[in-house]
Scaffold this active site. Structure first.
Site, PDB file in Angstrom:
ATOM      1  N   HIS A 306       0.932  -0.838   0.068  1.00 25.34           N
ATOM      2  CA  HIS A 306      -0.272  -0.281  -0.203  1.00 25.34           C
ATOM      3  C   HIS A 306       0.740   0.997   0.026  1.00 25.34           C
ATOM      4  CE1 HIS A 306      -3.599   3.029   0.750  1.00 25.34           C
ATOM      5  NE2 HIS A 306      -4.120   1.970   0.985  1.00 25.34           N
ATOM      6  N   ASP A 363      -7.817  -5.645   0.425  1.00 24.94           N
ATOM      7  CA  ASP A 363      -8.488  -6.043  -1.011  1.00 24.94           C
ATOM      8  C   ASP A 363      -7.444  -7.454  -1.198  1.00 24.94           C
ATOM      9  OD1 ASP A 363     -10.162  -4.289  -2.284  1.00 24.94           O
ATOM     10  OD2 ASP A 363      -7.573  -3.583  -3.257  1.00 24.94           O
TER      11      ASP A 363
HETATM   12  N1  ACO Z   1       3.989  -7.686  -4.767  1.00 23.35           N
HETATM   13  C1  ACO Z   1       5.628  -7.384  -4.432  1.00 23.35           C
HETATM   14  N2  ACO Z   1       6.198  -6.562  -4.583  1.00 23.35           N
HETATM   15  C2  ACO Z   1       5.842  -5.227  -4.467  1.00 23.35           C
HETATM   16  C3  ACO Z   1       4.238  -4.839  -3.785  1.00 23.35           C
HETATM   17  C4  ACO Z   1       3.618  -6.468  -3.736  1.00 23.35           C
HETATM   18  N3  ACO Z   1       2.298  -6.174  -4.370  1.00 23.35           N
HETATM   19  N4  ACO Z   1       4.091  -4.109  -4.003  1.00 23.35           N
HETATM   20  C5  ACO Z   1       5.582  -3.116  -3.627  1.00 23.35           C
HETATM   21  N5  ACO Z   1       6.696  -4.448  -3.739  1.00 23.35           N
HETATM   22  C6  ACO Z   1       7.345  -3.795  -4.477  1.00 23.35           C
HETATM   23  C7  ACO Z   1       8.136  -2.991  -5.389  1.00 23.35           C
HETATM   24  O1  ACO Z   1       8.323  -3.893  -6.316  1.00 23.35           O
HETATM   25  C8  ACO Z   1       8.855  -2.204  -4.996  1.00 23.35           C
HETATM   26  O2  ACO Z   1       9.843  -2.688  -4.905  1.00 23.35           O
HETATM   27  P1  ACO Z   1      11.557  -2.307  -5.037  1.00 23.35           P
HETATM   28  O3  ACO Z   1      11.323  -0.962  -4.071  1.00 23.35           O
HETATM   29  O4  ACO Z   1      12.555  -2.876  -4.624  1.00 23.35           O
HETATM   30  O5  ACO Z   1      11.579  -1.201  -6.755  1.00 23.35           O
HETATM   31  C9  ACO Z   1       8.596  -1.260  -3.488  1.00 23.35           C
HETATM   32  O6  ACO Z   1       7.744  -3.158  -3.038  1.00 23.35           O
HETATM   33  C10 ACO Z   1       7.209  -0.403  -3.264  1.00 23.35           C
HETATM   34  O7  ACO Z   1       6.545  -0.680  -4.858  1.00 23.35           O
HETATM   35  P2  ACO Z   1       6.308   0.561  -5.503  1.00 23.35           P
HETATM   36  O8  ACO Z   1       4.927  -0.020  -6.260  1.00 23.35           O
HETATM   37  O9  ACO Z   1       7.013   1.563  -4.944  1.00 23.35           O
HETATM   38  O10 ACO Z   1       4.995   1.035  -4.047  1.00 23.35           O
HETATM   39  P3  ACO Z   1       3.471   2.355  -4.276  1.00 23.35           P
HETATM   40  O11 ACO Z   1       3.683   3.358  -2.883  1.00 23.35           O
HETATM   41  O12 ACO Z   1       4.077   3.314  -5.596  1.00 23.35           O
HETATM   42  O13 ACO Z   1       2.803   1.016  -4.728  1.00 23.35           O
HETATM   43  C11 ACO Z   1       0.872  -0.261  -4.574  1.00 23.35           C
HETATM   44  C12 ACO Z   1       1.134   0.478  -3.659  1.00 23.35           C
HETATM   45  C13 ACO Z   1       0.146   0.183  -5.690  1.00 23.35           C
HETATM   46  C14 ACO Z   1      -0.358  -0.509  -3.851  1.00 23.35           C
HETATM   47  C15 ACO Z   1       1.791  -2.012  -4.493  1.00 23.35           C
HETATM   48  O14 ACO Z   1       2.285  -2.001  -3.179  1.00 23.35           O
HETATM   49  C16 ACO Z   1       0.968  -2.744  -5.720  1.00 23.35           C
HETATM   50  O15 ACO Z   1       1.626  -2.764  -7.067  1.00 23.35           O
HETATM   51  N6  ACO Z   1       0.638  -3.400  -4.800  1.00 23.35           N
HETATM   52  C17 ACO Z   1      -0.311  -4.769  -6.295  1.00 23.35           C
HETATM   53  C18 ACO Z   1      -1.920  -3.930  -5.775  1.00 23.35           C
HETATM   54  C19 ACO Z   1      -2.855  -4.024  -4.861  1.00 23.35           C
HETATM   55  O16 ACO Z   1      -2.709  -4.735  -3.801  1.00 23.35           O
HETATM   56  N7  ACO Z   1      -3.106  -2.830  -5.070  1.00 23.35           N
HETATM   57  C20 ACO Z   1      -4.436  -1.902  -3.970  1.00 23.35           C
HETATM   58  C21 ACO Z   1      -4.064  -1.377  -3.216  1.00 23.35           C
HETATM   59  S1  ACO Z   1      -5.732  -0.579  -1.741  1.00 23.35           S
HETATM   60  C22 ACO Z   1      -6.512  -0.265  -2.413  1.00 23.35           C
HETATM   61  O17 ACO Z   1      -6.405   0.446  -3.787  1.00 23.35           O
HETATM   62  C23 ACO Z   1      -7.606  -0.711  -1.589  1.00 23.35           C
END
Ligand code: ACO
Length: 429
Positions: A306, A363
């Site tokens: 998140h 979720d």
């Molecule tokens: N699985 C594996 N790795 C992940 C995940 C995941 N679900 N989420 C983040 N990471 C990793 C990224 O690859 C990144 O790694 P790095 O630092 O080595 O490059 C690090 O964690 C940070 O991730 P970002 O994408 O930069 O974080 P951001 O804050 O931009 O994105 C998000 C947040 C979009 C929610 C992300 O965690 C994600 O894609 N999650 C999966 C989709 C999801 O569940 N979305 C629902 C969010 S809640 C909502 O909207 C109701």
């Protein structure tokens, strides 16, 4: 804390006022930055940017705290119902009995949608995604409720927002019936908000729907935990569209569009699809945790991570507890629930996930409850939109009534070509 931060740009020093919120969140006021230095700020994805001051929802991502208008989400999910929450978010206070009765009455008597919107929904191809239908139907209301589209008239706004809350379950259920090739079931004023929605979803002419209390209550709880989450992608979209003085329906329809994406509200659908895939693949969760760790796989654990929560999302805990209770009570055995629990157990103890503070979000477990209700995965994000509606409305109204309201119009750092002369087509290579 001092009252201003100092910033030195090109030898010029300026002071940036420091703003402190009621929960001691600190921000630098850069509203005079460009005027005094010629500089703008760059913050891709708005990771460090506060787009507004807001009094609706507080969340502390480090501590896993979420409060609507000051009330902890745990208390609201246990004691309130969704209509009370809608009142709380939109009007700032929990309703009195008289206010609640009045709001419930609007919710019961204003459920019917204009016949032209029914036709519009019926005109969609059966294979449409229901979110496409909801987006179009909400936007379409702006053409049929002409007496409620002036954003500058508080009376019209109050009516449009209360009625949209009443109409949304009908739009959502009709989207489901259309995409499953079934006739529409008209709303009834005899049932409460959630039971009426389930009735419109699942009743058959020859078989009146029996709704287990546990499922109706679980649906109400799911709507509550999704009701607001401060400046998330869809809410920011609603505020941004509304900032141009677009009408309420246009703004909410844009919010539905933003919610659809799998990185936001679409994650619940993507998460259940992932859990089903793991189940079909023999249930080896460690394999998928390993896959998620390696960037070259382009695979993320859906329902994990998140932007703001860097600890456990409090909503995920509430939803997981409800899954346990409801499945046990109704003696439902869904193989994806133990898979989700095992996936969580393995992921939260994995160094990759620990290092990045990745935990289950709202979720991760919600789909298990939706499945128990018989709701297919392509409807999960529609359910999210139904739940998020009061939050969108509250933010839109807050934005409209703020004395600070201005059109949202970010700037950019231009990185394209500098000026060059037009090349006639015969001279282009
Ligand atoms: N699985 C594996 N790795 C992940 C995940 C995941 N679900 N989420 C983040 N990471 C990793 C990224 O690859 C990144 O790694 P790095 O630092 O080595 O490059 C690090 O964690 C940070 O991730 P970002 O994408 O930069 O974080 P951001 O804050 O931009 O994105 C998000 C947040 C979009 C929610 C992300 O965690 C994600 O894609 N999650 C999966 C989709 C999801 O569940 N979305 C629902 C969010 S809640 C909502 O909207 C109701």
């Amino acid at each position: 804390m001092s009252e201003a931060a100092k910033l030195s740009v090109n030898g010029k020093e300026i002071e940036l006022p420091i703003l402190v919120g009621t929960e001691n969140e600190v921000g630098l006021d850069i509203s005079k930055l460009r005027a005094s230095t010629g500089c703008i700020t760059l913050d891709e994805g708005y990771v460090n940017t506060g787009s507004t001051a807001s009094a609706i929802t507080f969340l502390d991502g480090e501590e896993g705290v979420l409060r609507y208008r000051g009330y902890p989400i745990e208390q609201l999910a246990e004691h309130a119902d969704f209509i009370e929450i809608a009142h709380l978010l939109m009007h700032g206070e929990l309703p009195t009995q008289t206010q609640l009765t009045e709001m419930q009455s609007t919710m019961r008597f204003e459920r019917t949608i204009p016949p032209a919107i029914v036709k519009l929904i019926a005109s969609f191809p059966q294979q449409a995604h229901p979110m496409a239908i909801v987006m179009a139907a909400v936007a379409g209301l702006s053409a049929h409720h002409l007496e409620r589209i002036d954003p500058a008239d508080p009376k019209q706004v109050a009516e449009a927002s209360a009625r949209l809350l009443a109409e949304m379950p009908t739009i959502a259920a009709y989207a489901y019936r259309r995409t499953t090739g079934q006739d529409f079931v008209e709303p009834t004023k005899d049932l409460d908000y959630c039971r009426n929605f389930l009735h419109m979803m699942f009743s058959q002419p020859d078989k009146p729907l029996e709704i287990a209390d546990e499922l109706a209550e679980a649906l109400d709880m799911l709507l509550i935990v999704h009701a607001d989450h401060e400046q998330n992608c869809s809410t920011s979209t609603v505020r941004m569209v509304g900032s141009s003085d677009a009408n309420l329906y246009a703004s909410i329809s844009a919010g539905v569009a933003a919610l659809w994406g799998p990185l936001h509200g679409g994650a619940n659908e993507a998460c259940v699809n992932m859990l089903e895939m793991i189940h079909a693949d023999g249930g080896d969760v460690a394999k998928y945790v390993e896959m998620a760790r390696k960037k070259e796989n382009n695979f993320r654990l859906m329902g994990f991570g998140h932007r703001v929560y860097k600890s456990y999302d409090p909503r995920a805990k509430i939803v997981e507890a409800a899954c346990k209770k409801v499945l046990a009570k109704l003696k439902i055995e869904d193989p994806i629930f133990p898979i989700a629990q095992e996936l969580e157990r393995v992921a939260v103890t994995d160094q990759y996930f620990i290092d990045r503070n990745l935990y289950p979000n709202v979720d991760f477990y919600s789909g298990v409850l939706y499945r128990a209700m018989g709701i297919p995965s392509n409807m999960f994000t529609v359910l999210f939109a139904m739940g998020r509606l009061p939050g969108w409305l509250a933010h839109w109204i807050e934005m409209r009534t703020s004395p600070e309201k201005r059109i949202c119009r970010p700037r950019q750092i231009y990185t394209g070509e500098t000026e060059r002369n037009f090349v006639p087509i015969e001279k282009r290579s």
